[in-house]
Scaffold this active site. Structure first.
Site, PDB file in Angstrom:
ATOM      1  N   GLU A   1      -1.088  -8.309  -5.299  1.00  0.00           N
ATOM      2  CA  GLU A   1       0.020  -7.725  -6.072  1.00  0.00           C
ATOM      3  C   GLU A   1       1.307  -8.286  -5.509  1.00  0.00           C
ATOM      4  O   GLU A   1       1.501  -8.304  -4.287  1.00  0.00           O
ATOM      5  CB  GLU A   1       0.037  -6.205  -5.919  1.00  0.00           C
ATOM      6  CG  GLU A   1      -1.113  -5.508  -6.582  1.00  0.00           C
ATOM      7  CD  GLU A   1      -1.067  -4.004  -6.322  1.00  0.00           C
ATOM      8  OE1 GLU A   1      -0.124  -3.525  -5.667  1.00  0.00           O
ATOM      9  OE2 GLU A   1      -1.984  -3.318  -6.765  1.00  0.00           O
TER      10      GLU A   1
ATOM     11  N   ASP B   1      -3.344  -1.392   1.285  1.00  0.00           N
ATOM     12  CA  ASP B   1      -1.970  -1.453   1.818  1.00  0.00           C
ATOM     13  C   ASP B   1      -1.713  -0.408   2.902  1.00  0.00           C
ATOM     14  O   ASP B   1      -1.015  -0.670   3.884  1.00  0.00           O
ATOM     15  CB  ASP B   1      -0.935  -1.199   0.708  1.00  0.00           C
ATOM     16  CG  ASP B   1      -0.869  -2.325  -0.298  1.00  0.00           C
ATOM     17  OD1 ASP B   1      -1.413  -3.412  -0.023  1.00  0.00           O
ATOM     18  OD2 ASP B   1      -0.280  -2.100  -1.372  1.00  0.00           O
ATOM     19  N   HIS B   2      -2.254   0.792   2.693  1.00  0.00           N
ATOM     20  CA  HIS B   2      -1.872   1.872   3.607  1.00  0.00           C
ATOM     21  C   HIS B   2      -2.608   1.836   4.943  1.00  0.00           C
ATOM     22  O   HIS B   2      -2.242   2.563   5.861  1.00  0.00           O
ATOM     23  CB  HIS B   2      -1.949   3.224   2.895  1.00  0.00           C
ATOM     24  CG  HIS B   2      -0.930   3.288   1.787  1.00  0.00           C
ATOM     25  ND1 HIS B   2       0.408   3.108   2.032  1.00  0.00           N
ATOM     26  CD2 HIS B   2      -1.061   3.429   0.449  1.00  0.00           C
ATOM     27  CE1 HIS B   2       1.074   3.165   0.875  1.00  0.00           C
ATOM     28  NE2 HIS B   2       0.200   3.352  -0.091  1.00  0.00           N
TER      29      HIS B   2
ATOM     30  N   ARG C   1       4.879  -7.110  -0.275  1.00  0.00           N
ATOM     31  CA  ARG C   1       6.213  -6.762  -0.777  1.00  0.00           C
ATOM     32  C   ARG C   1       7.265  -7.680  -0.194  1.00  0.00           C
ATOM     33  O   ARG C   1       7.104  -8.211   0.917  1.00  0.00           O
ATOM     34  CB  ARG C   1       6.550  -5.312  -0.395  1.00  0.00           C
ATOM     35  CG  ARG C   1       5.613  -4.284  -1.014  1.00  0.00           C
ATOM     36  CD  ARG C   1       6.119  -2.896  -0.684  1.00  0.00           C
ATOM     37  NE  ARG C   1       7.442  -2.702  -1.237  1.00  0.00           N
ATOM     38  CZ  ARG C   1       7.700  -2.072  -2.386  1.00  0.00           C
ATOM     39  NH1 ARG C   1       6.712  -1.548  -3.087  1.00  0.00           N
ATOM     40  NH2 ARG C   1       8.915  -1.945  -2.818  1.00  0.00           N
TER      41      ARG C   1
ATOM     42  N   GLU D   1      -2.720  -4.494 -16.344  1.00  0.00           N
ATOM     43  CA  GLU D   1      -3.104  -3.307 -15.586  1.00  0.00           C
ATOM     44  C   GLU D   1      -2.225  -2.180 -16.099  1.00  0.00           C
ATOM     45  O   GLU D   1      -0.990  -2.223 -15.957  1.00  0.00           O
ATOM     46  CB  GLU D   1      -2.918  -3.520 -14.077  1.00  0.00           C
ATOM     47  CG  GLU D   1      -3.336  -2.266 -13.310  1.00  0.00           C
ATOM     48  CD  GLU D   1      -3.511  -2.492 -11.821  1.00  0.00           C
ATOM     49  OE1 GLU D   1      -3.956  -3.578 -11.413  1.00  0.00           O
ATOM     50  OE2 GLU D   1      -3.206  -1.555 -11.066  1.00  0.00           O
TER      51      GLU D   1
ATOM     52  N   HIS E   1      -2.798   3.269 -10.287  1.00  0.00           N
ATOM     53  CA  HIS E   1      -1.659   4.018  -9.747  1.00  0.00           C
ATOM     54  C   HIS E   1      -1.893   5.517  -9.902  1.00  0.00           C
ATOM     55  O   HIS E   1      -2.009   6.019 -11.013  1.00  0.00           O
ATOM     56  CB  HIS E   1      -0.321   3.643 -10.367  1.00  0.00           C
ATOM     57  CG  HIS E   1       0.814   4.036  -9.461  1.00  0.00           C
ATOM     58  ND1 HIS E   1       1.297   3.213  -8.472  1.00  0.00           N
ATOM     59  CD2 HIS E   1       1.477   5.205  -9.341  1.00  0.00           C
ATOM     60  CE1 HIS E   1       2.239   3.844  -7.804  1.00  0.00           C
ATOM     61  NE2 HIS E   1       2.365   5.052  -8.302  1.00  0.00           N
ATOM     62  N   GLY E   2      -1.972   6.181  -8.768  1.00  0.00           N
ATOM     63  CA  GLY E   2      -2.101   7.638  -8.757  1.00  0.00           C
ATOM     64  C   GLY E   2      -3.491   8.160  -9.069  1.00  0.00           C
ATOM     65  O   GLY E   2      -3.675   9.374  -9.225  1.00  0.00           O
TER      66      GLY E   2
ATOM     67  N   THR F   1      11.017  -0.576 -16.214  1.00  0.00           N
ATOM     68  CA  THR F   1      11.303   0.254 -17.369  1.00  0.00           C
ATOM     69  C   THR F   1      11.473   1.658 -16.801  1.00  0.00           C
ATOM     70  O   THR F   1      11.249   1.882 -15.616  1.00  0.00           O
ATOM     71  CB  THR F   1      10.128   0.259 -18.374  1.00  0.00           C
ATOM     72  OG1 THR F   1       9.020   0.876 -17.738  1.00  0.00           O
ATOM     73  CG2 THR F   1       9.783  -1.137 -18.817  1.00  0.00           C
ATOM     74  N   THR F   2      11.803   2.609 -17.656  1.00  0.00           N
ATOM     75  CA  THR F   2      11.974   3.971 -17.140  1.00  0.00           C
ATOM     76  C   THR F   2      10.663   4.508 -16.570  1.00  0.00           C
ATOM     77  O   THR F   2      10.671   5.288 -15.633  1.00  0.00           O
ATOM     78  CB  THR F   2      12.491   4.910 -18.240  1.00  0.00           C
ATOM     79  OG1 THR F   2      11.715   4.685 -19.400  1.00  0.00           O
ATOM     80  CG2 THR F   2      13.953   4.668 -18.521  1.00  0.00           C
TER      81      THR F   2
ATOM     82  N   ASN G   1      -7.308  -0.823  -2.870  1.00  0.00           N
ATOM     83  CA  ASN G   1      -6.006  -1.260  -2.344  1.00  0.00           C
ATOM     84  C   ASN G   1      -5.880  -0.766  -0.896  1.00  0.00           C
ATOM     85  O   ASN G   1      -5.914   0.449  -0.648  1.00  0.00           O
ATOM     86  CB  ASN G   1      -4.888  -0.689  -3.233  1.00  0.00           C
ATOM     87  CG  ASN G   1      -3.511  -1.087  -2.737  1.00  0.00           C
ATOM     88  OD1 ASN G   1      -3.239  -1.056  -1.551  1.00  0.00           O
ATOM     89  ND2 ASN G   1      -2.626  -1.454  -3.654  1.00  0.00           N
TER      90      ASN G   1
ATOM     91  N   HIS H   1      -0.770  -5.612  -1.661  1.00  0.00           N
ATOM     92  CA  HIS H   1       0.572  -5.870  -2.206  1.00  0.00           C
ATOM     93  C   HIS H   1       1.445  -6.455  -1.102  1.00  0.00           C
ATOM     94  O   HIS H   1       1.721  -5.784  -0.100  1.00  0.00           O
ATOM     95  CB  HIS H   1       1.152  -4.537  -2.698  1.00  0.00           C
ATOM     96  CG  HIS H   1       2.471  -4.653  -3.407  1.00  0.00           C
ATOM     97  ND1 HIS H   1       3.061  -3.580  -4.029  1.00  0.00           N
ATOM     98  CD2 HIS H   1       3.304  -5.696  -3.602  1.00  0.00           C
ATOM     99  CE1 HIS H   1       4.215  -3.957  -4.568  1.00  0.00           C
ATOM    100  NE2 HIS H   1       4.391  -5.244  -4.317  1.00  0.00           N
TER     101      HIS H   1
ATOM    102  N   ARG I   1       6.880  -4.194   3.901  1.00  0.00           N
ATOM    103  CA  ARG I   1       6.804  -2.865   4.531  1.00  0.00           C
ATOM    104  C   ARG I   1       5.380  -2.502   4.961  1.00  0.00           C
ATOM    105  O   ARG I   1       5.186  -1.667   5.808  1.00  0.00           O
ATOM    106  CB  ARG I   1       7.424  -1.796   3.635  1.00  0.00           C
ATOM    107  CG  ARG I   1       6.547  -1.226   2.573  1.00  0.00           C
ATOM    108  CD  ARG I   1       7.197  -0.020   1.914  1.00  0.00           C
ATOM    109  NE  ARG I   1       8.454  -0.350   1.276  1.00  0.00           N
ATOM    110  CZ  ARG I   1       8.877   0.204   0.128  1.00  0.00           C
ATOM    111  NH1 ARG I   1       8.139   1.118  -0.477  1.00  0.00           N
ATOM    112  NH2 ARG I   1      10.011  -0.136  -0.418  1.00  0.00           N
ATOM    113  N   HIS I   2       4.381  -3.104   4.332  1.00  0.00           N
ATOM    114  CA  HIS I   2       3.019  -2.863   4.863  1.00  0.00           C
ATOM    115  C   HIS I   2       2.284  -4.176   5.141  1.00  0.00           C
ATOM    116  O   HIS I   2       2.145  -4.560   6.291  1.00  0.00           O
ATOM    117  CB  HIS I   2       2.209  -1.854   4.035  1.00  0.00           C
ATOM    118  CG  HIS I   2       2.452  -1.868   2.556  1.00  0.00           C
ATOM    119  ND1 HIS I   2       2.288  -2.986   1.786  1.00  0.00           N
ATOM    120  CD2 HIS I   2       2.827  -0.874   1.710  1.00  0.00           C
ATOM    121  CE1 HIS I   2       2.548  -2.675   0.534  1.00  0.00           C
ATOM    122  NE2 HIS I   2       2.897  -1.418   0.444  1.00  0.00           N
TER     123      HIS I   2
ATOM    124  N   GLY J   1      -5.782   3.012  -4.302  1.00  0.00           N
ATOM    125  CA  GLY J   1      -5.439   2.864  -2.899  1.00  0.00           C
ATOM    126  C   GLY J   1      -5.278   4.171  -2.164  1.00  0.00           C
ATOM    127  O   GLY J   1      -6.140   4.593  -1.393  1.00  0.00           O
TER     128      GLY J   1
ATOM    129  N   ARG K   1       2.949   2.307  14.312  1.00  0.00           N
ATOM    130  CA  ARG K   1       2.974   2.261  15.767  1.00  0.00           C
ATOM    131  C   ARG K   1       3.199   0.851  16.304  1.00  0.00           C
ATOM    132  O   ARG K   1       3.107   0.638  17.502  1.00  0.00           O
ATOM    133  CB  ARG K   1       1.651   2.815  16.321  1.00  0.00           C
ATOM    134  CG  ARG K   1       1.541   4.316  16.243  1.00  0.00           C
ATOM    135  CD  ARG K   1       2.500   5.022  17.209  1.00  0.00           C
ATOM    136  NE  ARG K   1       2.180   4.749  18.585  1.00  0.00           N
ATOM    137  CZ  ARG K   1       1.426   5.520  19.364  1.00  0.00           C
ATOM    138  NH1 ARG K   1       0.921   6.637  18.888  1.00  0.00           N
ATOM    139  NH2 ARG K   1       1.188   5.193  20.610  1.00  0.00           N
TER     140      ARG K   1
END
Ligand code: PXP
Length: 241
Positions: free
Chosen positions: A70, A9-10, A45, A151, A191-192, A100-101, A7, A43, A49-50, A213, A18
């Site tokens: 994504e 994105d970053h 969004r 996923e 994720h993570g 969900t939570t 991923n 992703h 944002r990216h 990512g 910048r």
């Protein structure tokens, strides 16, 4: 053989910080591919944002492997996906009401809607994956929606300070892989995930693909992107081959 989706994105996050045209997300995608990525994940969004629309279009034209987009399950994004035609779409929650939570997509509560979008994309040769928590009802709903893949959200597993063999989340993921496989869903996760916690997840025999990512892009500051990608792939392959 287990697949690595990188991923990127970053890379766009850094570029946008910048307002420059570098670092290039296209270059990042190509470098990741030549160093072991089996696909590139990005992703788009709603708030952009990216990644930008033009990034995704250019990635589609230049990547030699596969593109996994994504996106939120909203008409604007469905139209975009139908135009750009990524190989895969992973439907993810972006708004509170979709959460969900634990943070995965609530397929159960939005079943008709998600099933319809899944069908529409898949009828246009775009394979759909649903980003969900390791939860039996969500997995069953994903199967009922005829999704190609799920996923599994590994965020809770990753956030736990316990070793994986003492981590209830790990066993939940393990059991849910078996359930999803029995329902003939392709099983991905993400994720993570980091260099420290990836191995137990890669080891699960049903695991088809991991989308990673932040850890890779962060480590690339010190190692460079080629080594950051190839080391992650190597750790995964050591468990599975
Ligand atoms: N998979 C999905 C569906 C995601 O939304 C994300 C985060 O954008 C990832 C994987 C990658 O997560 P991370 O950046 O923590 O590796």
């Amino acid at each position: 053989m287990i697949r690595l989706g990188v991923n990127i994105d970053h890379i766009a996050t850094v570029r946008n910080a910048r307002g420059e045209e570098f670092p290039s997300v296209i270059e990042a995608g190509l470098v990741a591919e030549t160093n072991g990525a089996d696909l590139i994940t990005a992703h788009l969004r709603e708030d952009r944002r990216h990644m930008r629309d033009s990034d995704i279009r250019l990635l589609r034209q230049t990547l030699k492997t596969q593109l996994n987009l994504e996106m939120a399950a909203i008409p604007e994004m469905v139209d975009f996906a139908l135009e750009v035609r990524p190989d895969f779409v992973c439907l993810v929650p972006e708004k509170r009401h979709e959460l969900t939570t634990e943070g995965g997509l609530n397929v159960l509560n939005n079943f008709e809607y998600i099933a319809r979008i899944t069908e529409q994309l898949q009828a246009n040769d775009i394979k759909v994956s649903l980003f969900i928590d390791p939860d039996m009802e969500q997995i069953t709903a994903a199967s009922d929606a005829n999704a190609y893949a799920i996923e599994l959200h590994t965020g809770k597993y990753a956030a736990s300070k316990q070793a994986y063999y003492n981590n209830d989340e790990y066993y939940k993921i393990k059991d849910m892989c078996e359930l999803a496989d029995s329902l003939e869903l392709v099983v991905n996760a993400g994720h993570g995930l980091t260099y420290h916690n990836v191995k137990p997840i890669a080891k699960l025999p049903q695991m088809h693909e991991l989308n990673i990512g932040f850890a890779i892009i962060a480590q690339s500051l010190f190692w460079g992107l080629p080594r950051a990608v190839s080391t992650m792939k190597q750790l995964m392959l050591e468990e599975r081959g």
